[in-house]
Design a protein around this motif. Structure first.
Motif, PDB file in Angstrom:
ATOM      1  N   CYS A 140       6.957   2.943  -7.999  1.00  0.00           N
ATOM      2  CA  CYS A 140       7.658   1.846  -7.648  1.00  0.00           C
ATOM      3  C   CYS A 140       7.438   0.588  -8.670  1.00  0.00           C
ATOM      4  N   ARG A 155       1.052  -1.323  -0.129  1.00  0.00           N
ATOM      5  CA  ARG A 155      -0.058  -0.012   0.112  1.00  0.00           C
ATOM      6  C   ARG A 155       0.769   1.290   0.082  1.00  0.00           C
ATOM      7  N   VAL A 156       0.808   1.954  -0.913  1.00  0.00           N
ATOM      8  CA  VAL A 156       1.706   3.120  -1.303  1.00  0.00           C
ATOM      9  C   VAL A 156       0.913   4.462  -0.854  1.00  0.00           C
ATOM     10  N   CYS A 193      -4.605   0.100  -9.109  1.00  0.00           N
ATOM     11  CA  CYS A 193      -3.776  -1.254  -8.381  1.00  0.00           C
ATOM     12  C   CYS A 193      -3.303  -1.678  -9.582  1.00  0.00           C
ATOM     13  N   PHE A 235       0.531  -3.691  -5.957  1.00  0.00           N
ATOM     14  CA  PHE A 235       0.614  -2.043  -5.621  1.00  0.00           C
ATOM     15  C   PHE A 235      -0.431  -1.424  -5.540  1.00  0.00           C
ATOM     16  N   SER A 236      -0.843  -0.607  -4.579  1.00  0.00           N
ATOM     17  CA  SER A 236      -2.171   0.246  -4.612  1.00  0.00           C
ATOM     18  C   SER A 236      -1.871   1.551  -3.922  1.00  0.00           C
ATOM     19  N   GLY A 237      -2.353   2.297  -4.450  1.00  0.00           N
ATOM     20  CA  GLY A 237      -2.377   3.911  -4.215  1.00  0.00           C
ATOM     21  C   GLY A 237      -3.543   4.698  -4.434  1.00  0.00           C
ATOM     22  N   THR A 250       3.334   5.156  -6.544  1.00  0.00           N
ATOM     23  CA  THR A 250       2.760   3.872  -6.908  1.00  0.00           C
ATOM     24  C   THR A 250       3.217   3.522  -8.405  1.00  0.00           C
TER      25      THR A 250
END
Length: 202
Positions: free
Chosen positions: A97, A49-50, A143, A84-86, A94
């Motif tokens: 990354c 979680r970013v 996401c 990865f989600s933000g 996100t």
């Protein structure tokens, strides 16, 4: 991507809250627990979680170690996927990354999904007896699934693994040797051409 909608349970309007936001203090912030829009995700998948204040270096160090064979899931098998989600201002971080991890761990398949999520915030006024304010915002979110195993190429948002190509050390050394061992006449001719060009009247 900056589309936001707000509603308030008190009589304070959105414009007055923005103008007097320095007079309010946020005491809680919660996000909706909606499911991610990527189908078929495992329940124990590695989830990064970013947030806006997250350190990219720390996130990548952890994710890289887990994806390079030092992490195992609940069944004891090596991790093959990471998500990865933000949301909000964390969307750009996100994506950063994900792009860096794809260069550190080769051969990753990717599926990206954009969606919206709801954030609930409770603000209180420092004035004694003043009513608090509850704000509900809808912010953009992203996401991204990275997988060592092949994914469905027909899934919207799918990207195949990147092919990283560049000049090899052998080719670069050969180019340097060609310049170093070129005949003196060629180097002289190039120098004369440059001198003639510089001496031309403007």
């Amino acid at each position: 991507m900056d589309h936001q909608s707000a509603s308030f349970s008190s009589s304070v309007s959105s414009s007055s809250l923005k103008l007097d936001q320095s007079n309010f203090r946020r005491i809680s912030r919660t996000e909706d627990s909606s499911l991610y829009p990527i189908p078929g995700l495992a329940a124990d998948i590695l989830h990064m979680r970013v947030k806006e204040g997250s350190k990219i270096r720390n996130l990548l160090r952890f994710a890289t170690l887990r994806m390079q064979g030092e992490g195992r899931d609940s069944a004891g098998t090596l991790l093959r996927q990471v998500v990865f989600s933000g949301s909000g201002r964390g969307v750009t971080k996100t994506i950063t990354c994900v792009e860096i991890l794809k260069r550190k761990v080769e051969g990753l398949h990717q599926v990206s999904k954009l969606y919206y999520k709801t954030i609930h915030e409770v603000w209180e006024s420092p004035q004694q007896g003043a009513p608090g304010t509850t704000m509900e915002r809808t912010v953009p979110a992203i996401c991204i699934l990275l997988s060592k195993d092949p994914l469905d190429p027909q899934e919207p948002g799918y990207q195949p693994p990147q092919v990283i190509s560049g000049p090899t050390d052998t080719g670069r050394h050969r180019g340097l040797l060609r310049v170093a061992h070129s005949p003196p006449s060629q180097r002289t001719a190039k120098r004369l051409c440059l001198d003639d060009w510089n001496m031309r009247p403007t």
